[in-house]
Design a protein around this motif. Structure first.
Motif, PDB file in Angstrom:
ATOM      1  N   ALA A  77       0.795  -1.230   0.000  1.00  0.00           N
ATOM      2  CA  ALA A  77       0.000   0.000   0.000  1.00  0.00           C
ATOM      3  C   ALA A  77       0.830   1.284   0.000  1.00  0.00           C
ATOM      4  O   ALA A  77       0.293   2.368  -0.177  1.00  0.00           O
ATOM      5  N   GLY A  78       2.161   1.180   0.188  1.00  0.00           N
ATOM      6  CA  GLY A  78       2.956   2.403   0.242  1.00  0.00           C
ATOM      7  C   GLY A  78       3.524   2.798  -1.110  1.00  0.00           C
ATOM      8  O   GLY A  78       4.215   3.818  -1.226  1.00  0.00           O
ATOM      9  N   ILE A  79       3.232   2.012  -2.124  1.00  0.00           N
ATOM     10  CA  ILE A  79       3.800   2.301  -3.445  1.00  0.00           C
ATOM     11  C   ILE A  79       3.113   3.544  -4.024  1.00  0.00           C
ATOM     12  O   ILE A  79       1.939   3.797  -3.758  1.00  0.00           O
ATOM     13  N   LEU A  80       3.878   4.341  -4.773  1.00  0.00           N
ATOM     14  CA  LEU A  80       3.316   5.568  -5.329  1.00  0.00           C
ATOM     15  C   LEU A  80       2.588   5.282  -6.642  1.00  0.00           C
ATOM     16  O   LEU A  80       3.031   4.455  -7.443  1.00  0.00           O
ATOM     17  N   LEU A  81       1.513   6.019  -6.858  1.00  0.00           N
ATOM     18  CA  LEU A  81       0.811   5.885  -8.138  1.00  0.00           C
ATOM     19  C   LEU A  81       1.763   6.200  -9.290  1.00  0.00           C
ATOM     20  O   LEU A  81       1.704   5.591 -10.348  1.00  0.00           O
ATOM     21  N   ARG A  82       2.688   7.128  -9.061  1.00  0.00           N
ATOM     22  CA  ARG A  82       3.664   7.461 -10.100  1.00  0.00           C
ATOM     23  C   ARG A  82       4.466   6.233 -10.542  1.00  0.00           C
ATOM     24  O   ARG A  82       4.714   6.031 -11.730  1.00  0.00           O
ATOM     25  N   GLN A  85       2.326   3.918 -12.645  1.00  0.00           N
ATOM     26  CA  GLN A  85       2.181   4.446 -14.013  1.00  0.00           C
ATOM     27  C   GLN A  85       3.462   4.222 -14.810  1.00  0.00           C
ATOM     28  O   GLN A  85       3.426   3.789 -15.959  1.00  0.00           O
ATOM     29  N   ARG A  86       4.599   4.511 -14.193  1.00  0.00           N
ATOM     30  CA  ARG A  86       5.867   4.381 -14.925  1.00  0.00           C
ATOM     31  C   ARG A  86       6.181   2.938 -15.275  1.00  0.00           C
ATOM     32  O   ARG A  86       6.769   2.658 -16.306  1.00  0.00           O
ATOM     33  N   THR A  87       5.823   2.014 -14.373  1.00  0.00           N
ATOM     34  CA  THR A  87       6.126   0.612 -14.643  1.00  0.00           C
ATOM     35  C   THR A  87       5.190   0.043 -15.708  1.00  0.00           C
ATOM     36  O   THR A  87       5.623  -0.722 -16.569  1.00  0.00           O
ATOM     37  N   PHE A  88       3.905   0.410 -15.645  1.00  0.00           N
ATOM     38  CA  PHE A  88       2.935  -0.333 -16.439  1.00  0.00           C
ATOM     39  C   PHE A  88       2.457   0.354 -17.709  1.00  0.00           C
ATOM     40  O   PHE A  88       2.029  -0.331 -18.637  1.00  0.00           O
ATOM     41  N   ILE A  89       2.524   1.673 -17.799  1.00  0.00           N
ATOM     42  CA  ILE A  89       2.073   2.295 -19.044  1.00  0.00           C
ATOM     43  C   ILE A  89       2.900   1.797 -20.237  1.00  0.00           C
ATOM     44  O   ILE A  89       2.339   1.454 -21.270  1.00  0.00           O
TER      45      ILE A  89
ATOM     46  N   ARG B  22      16.590  -2.193  -8.447  1.00  0.00           N
ATOM     47  CA  ARG B  22      15.553  -1.646  -9.330  1.00  0.00           C
ATOM     48  C   ARG B  22      16.183  -0.854 -10.471  1.00  0.00           C
ATOM     49  O   ARG B  22      15.746  -0.935 -11.620  1.00  0.00           O
ATOM     50  N   LEU B  23      17.206  -0.078 -10.128  1.00  0.00           N
ATOM     51  CA  LEU B  23      17.862   0.720 -11.178  1.00  0.00           C
ATOM     52  C   LEU B  23      18.593  -0.175 -12.168  1.00  0.00           C
ATOM     53  O   LEU B  23      18.534   0.027 -13.375  1.00  0.00           O
ATOM     54  N   TRP B  24      19.296  -1.167 -11.645  1.00  0.00           N
ATOM     55  CA  TRP B  24      20.011  -2.071 -12.552  1.00  0.00           C
ATOM     56  C   TRP B  24      19.029  -2.768 -13.492  1.00  0.00           C
ATOM     57  O   TRP B  24      19.285  -2.899 -14.684  1.00  0.00           O
ATOM     58  N   LEU B  25      17.889  -3.196 -12.942  1.00  0.00           N
ATOM     59  CA  LEU B  25      16.915  -3.895 -13.779  1.00  0.00           C
ATOM     60  C   LEU B  25      16.395  -2.999 -14.896  1.00  0.00           C
ATOM     61  O   LEU B  25      16.132  -3.463 -15.998  1.00  0.00           O
ATOM     62  N   GLN B  26      16.261  -1.704 -14.595  1.00  0.00           N
ATOM     63  CA  GLN B  26      15.829  -0.778 -15.649  1.00  0.00           C
ATOM     64  C   GLN B  26      16.837  -0.714 -16.780  1.00  0.00           C
ATOM     65  O   GLN B  26      16.489  -0.474 -17.926  1.00  0.00           O
ATOM     66  N   GLN B  27      18.114  -0.914 -16.416  1.00  0.00           N
ATOM     67  CA  GLN B  27      19.146  -0.846 -17.445  1.00  0.00           C
ATOM     68  C   GLN B  27      19.287  -2.170 -18.186  1.00  0.00           C
ATOM     69  O   GLN B  27      20.001  -2.237 -19.175  1.00  0.00           O
ATOM     70  N   ALA B  53      10.666  -6.440 -13.625  1.00  0.00           N
ATOM     71  CA  ALA B  53      11.459  -6.871 -14.780  1.00  0.00           C
ATOM     72  C   ALA B  53      11.177  -8.340 -15.082  1.00  0.00           C
ATOM     73  O   ALA B  53      11.967  -9.210 -14.733  1.00  0.00           O
ATOM     74  N   PRO B  54      10.044  -8.596 -15.741  1.00  0.00           N
ATOM     75  CA  PRO B  54       9.656  -9.993 -15.971  1.00  0.00           C
ATOM     76  C   PRO B  54      10.681 -10.768 -16.814  1.00  0.00           C
ATOM     77  O   PRO B  54      10.738 -11.991 -16.730  1.00  0.00           O
ATOM     78  N   GLN B  55      11.494 -10.037 -17.577  1.00  0.00           N
ATOM     79  CA  GLN B  55      12.437 -10.739 -18.453  1.00  0.00           C
ATOM     80  C   GLN B  55      13.676 -11.247 -17.702  1.00  0.00           C
ATOM     81  O   GLN B  55      14.437 -12.042 -18.226  1.00  0.00           O
ATOM     82  N   CYS B  56      13.869 -10.772 -16.471  1.00  0.00           N
ATOM     83  CA  CYS B  56      15.068 -11.174 -15.723  1.00  0.00           C
ATOM     84  C   CYS B  56      14.769 -12.406 -14.874  1.00  0.00           C
ATOM     85  O   CYS B  56      13.730 -12.511 -14.240  1.00  0.00           O
TER      86      CYS B  56
END
Ligand SMILES: Cc1cc2nc3c(=O)[nH]c(=O)nc-3n(C[C@H](O)[C@H](O)[C@H](O)COP(=O)(O)OP(=O)(O)OC[C@H]3O[C@@H](n4cnc5c(N)ncnc54)[C@H](O)[C@@H]3O)c2cc1C
Ligand SMILES: NC(=O)c1ccc[n+]([C@@H]2O[C@H](COP(=O)([O-])OP(=O)(O)OC[C@H]3O[C@@H](n4cnc5c(N)ncnc54)[C@H](OP(=O)(O)O)[C@@H]3O)[C@@H](O)[C@H]2O)c1
Lengths: 431, 250
Positions: A77-82, A85-89, B22-27, B53-56
């Protein structure tokens, strides 16, 4: 430490701690009460618990699972809506409902059952929660959803953090082609105009909202904005806008009648001139202020109020006109003034704010007695119209208006967690 | 990014480590092994990273962090799973200085968790990296390891040991394709410092610190102060003459 809500009206000491586990809550001393706290984006005192414990939820920021077939996301529940959006859009899924800032937590969005610009199509945040997990201060866990323990669900959606700590939620995301919005702006020159535009837009446009010039009195004018998700996703990503921070609290409010009138006039004409359609990135369309971090400081050391009401549609136009007249007369308004219609649907939460009608939201620099006196005059209009005020914004509404606006209060009280309390609950509900 | 396709993280439940991950996975990372001391907590982090990162391919190992044999076999198992390009050793805990002064058992535990355990992991991984002929070994020390002070010298001494150990490893691998990186964070907003925050301390955000670490590692730095301003602050603190330093209440 001293904690402020978004309106910065008070900075009182709280015993702040960061929740690290979704399984256990910190122990409470005898007689002590706590309150979950997300990003503190509520304006008034609903997210404050002076002298008590404040449990920050922002380290509960883990996804649990995502099903790319159905769009069901389970997250803490502490995750930001931002972040959602960034992960899933980019993967073709979007949150169906978000407020005017994405810097809020999932828990905060549920606890205020927040609304966006698309209420007439998608209702409020709670309408897209499939399940949530509540951790109570006695250590018990309650899982609830629209069908499972539906009473607990209805108490917790819009439940102001008073029924337990929401530790995780299952959200239904919605398919989306990409990050782009097709938007259109139109000026309006009267409330008649506004309602006509709003009604005409409902069928074709998912998002509708308007900026209203609160200094324009009986000759209401404003800018109507409507938008739909763009169907094609063939654009290059916009370069990330650089975030700016308001660096300090100015000694006096930078928002005052001298600065406001010319500013509003300029804003109106600038937008009235460049009406028409364009393609916009979702972030700049939905969350225009998020790149100006801590903009709430511009109101100076005394902070500011937001006054947000909703009144039923059949009396809506008269009530809004009456409120605008009072505000113009007082000369006390500010630039941030939003007028929008809600769709014809009831929210599922016992204490949810959205209801069919029209909602007006305005910021007011805190000038003490005159500001509060103006609010009393606005209260009278809202009371007469059978409307209610939004608790996420409130720091001062009188009890009778609260009780009249939220008729399911008595039912709600059965679900309170006796270990939790807020400044708002003490002000309006006893403890 | 082919140089960071496989990553092992020890103390994967640390907030700082999670944000680095999280940052490494983005890269773009192909495989990751997360090592923690508690299965449930480590799985929670793994589930989160899998959604991001479903691909990792992400695997977890649960280990004792103090037993040398357990450490050796955990490292063995991790390196049998993947041949890491980056190993991050992140675990640690901030003890209460006064408790450590009163109770020697607590004192010893603090030294073991913050000094012995991370360097045993580092030594075991060093052997594997040496065999593989390449890789980056990243250890998290602390600005507290730069100079002992009365308010936390038990923790500071442990971090000082990590600092010396990292120096030694850097010397040993100089001129090779193995790089040893020492990270020295300043006070950062994580569960470790939650009690400091409530007393009003100014803390850097964990996102910022993780960003400093990830970019420092990819730029090949051997010492990373995070945020960077601590480099100058600690330079001054290290060089203050004793008679000045001893008057400071820090
Ligand atoms: C610029 C701006 C624009 C906004 N626009 C809109 C808008 O368009 N529509 C709208 O509806 N609102 C809007 N808001 C208000 C905002 O969306 C709400 O106040 C929201 O609830 C804030 O979330 P938060 O995470 O900051 O929660 P907080 O403000 O910290 O807390 C809000 C409430 O949620 C409770 N809570 C928080 N986390 C949990 C949890 N895990 N479990 C149980 N209870 C919890 C708290 O106890 C408190 O009662 C806006 C606010 C700003 C600053
Ligand atoms: N936060 C700061 O201000 C700061 C400043 C300088 C340096 N550091 C260093 O940064 C690193 C990461 O810390 P953090 O801030 O991310 O803290 P954190 O979120 O509290 O994480 C601490 C980590 O250490 C592990 N750990 C704690 N006690 C342990 C024990 N007895 N045995 C084995 N593992 C243990 C934890 O595992 P569990 O999840 O299983 O408990 C967790 O993985 C640490 O080395 C810390 O010393 C932090």
């Amino acid at each position: 430490m001293k904690v402020y809500s978004w309106g910065r009206l008070s900075g009182e000491p709280h015993a702040v701690s960061m929740l690290a586990s979704t399984r256990r809550l910190p122990p409470l001393a005898d007689g002590q009460r706590a309150l979950p706290h997300g990003m503190g984006r509520s304006y008034g005192d609903s997210c404050l618990n002076p002298q008590g414990a404040l449990w920050k939820t922002t380290a509960l920021d883990h996804y649990v699972s995502f099903d790319p077939e159905t769009g069901l996301l389970v997250c803490e529940a502490g995750i930001l809506l931002r972040d959602i959006q960034r992960t899933f859009i980019p993967r073709g899924w979007i949150l169906p409902v978000t407020p005017g800032t994405q810097l809020v937590t999932v828990g905060g969005a549920i606890a205020n059952d927040v609304h966006g610009k698309n209420h007439h199509v998608h209702g409020s945040f709670g309408d897209h929660v499939r399940q949530l997990r509540l951790l109570r201060t006695d250590g018990s866990v309650i899982e609830c959803g629209p069908t499972e323990n539906a009473d607990w669900f209805a108490a917790t959606v819009g439940g102001l953090g008073l029924t337990g700590v929401i530790t995780q939620a299952c959200l239904q995301l919605r398919p989306v082609a990409g990050p782009w919005m097709e938007t259109e702006t139109r000026p309006y020159h009267s409330l008649d105009d506004f309602f006509e535009l709003a009604d005409a837009s409902e069928a074709q446009w998912e998002h509708t909202v308007s900026w209203i010039d609160c200094m324009s009195g009986s000759h209401s004018r404003g800018i109507f904005m409507r938008g739909n998700p763009a169907t094609a996703d063939n654009r290059q990503p916009e370069p990330a806008a650089k975030a700016l921070t308001v660096p300090l609290v100015p000694p006096v409010s930078l928002i005052n009648p001298l600065s406001l009138r010319p500013f509003n006039t300029a804003y109106f004409h600038a937008h009235a001139r460049k009406t028409g359609r364009r393609i916009q990135h979702y972030a700049s369309y939905f969350y225009p202020l998020d790149n100006l971090l801590e903009w709430n400081r511009i109101y100076g050391p005394r902070g500011f109020y937001q006054y947000q009401s909703v009144v039923p549609r059949h009396v809506g136009q008269d009530a809004v006109a009456a409120m605008l007249k009072e505000i113009t007369r007082s000369g006390a308004g500010s630039f941030l003034a939003v007028l929008k219609t809600f769709g014809n649907r009831q929210a599922l939460g016992m204490m949810s704010f959205p209801q069919p009608g029209v909602t007006l939201a305005l910021d007011f620099p805190n000038k003490g007695a005159p500001t509060l006196a103006l609010f009393e005059r606005l209260d009278a209009i809202v009371r007469e119209a059978g409307g209610r005020l939004y608790m996420a914004k409130d720091a001062r509404m009188p009890r009778d208006l609260f009780e009249a606006g939220y008729p399911r209060l008595a039912e709600f009280l059965n679900y309170r967690d006796p270990g939790l309390s807020s400044a708002l609950s003490r002000r309006l509900i006893g403890y | 990014m082919s140089s960071m396709r496989k990553i092992v993280i020890v103390g994967a439940t640390s907030a700082m480590a999670e944000h680095c991950a999280r940052l490494w996975l983005q890269q773009g990372v192909d495989e990751m092994v997360l090592i923690g001391r508690d299965m449930q907590r480590t799985d929670r982090v793994a589930a989160d990273l899998r959604v991001r990162a479903p691909q990792c391919r992400i695997q977890t190992i649960c280990s004792d962090f103090l037993q040398p044999e357990a450490i050796a076999s955990t490292v063995e198992q991790a390196c049998a799973t993947i041949s890491p390009d980056i190993v991050l050793i992140a675990h640690g805990s901030l003890p209460e200085q006064e408790v450590c002064q009163q109770d020697l058992q607590d004192n010893r535990t603090a030294l073991e968790v913050n000094a012995i355990s991370p360097v045993l992991f580092a030594e075991a991984f060093a052997t594997h990296l040496e065999q593989a002929g390449q890789g980056k070994l990243v250890l998290i020390g602390s600005v507290a390891g730069d100079r002992g002070r009365k308010s936390n010298y038990v923790y500071g001494a442990a971090k000082g040991l990590v600092t010396r150990y990292a120096q030694g490893l850097q010397h040993r691998f100089a001129g090779s394709r193995i790089q040893v990186v020492l990270v020295k964070p300043g006070p950062t907003d994580t569960p470790m410092t939650a009690h400091l925050k409530s007393s009003g301390a100014k803390l850097a955000s964990v996102e910022q610190v993780a960003g400093n670490i990830v970019s420092g590692v990819s730029r090949g730095k051997s010492v990373i102060y995070a945020p960077a301003k601590w480099q100058l602050i600690m330079l001054i603190i290290r060089h203050l003459p004793g008679f000045v330093f001893n008057k400071l209440d820090i």
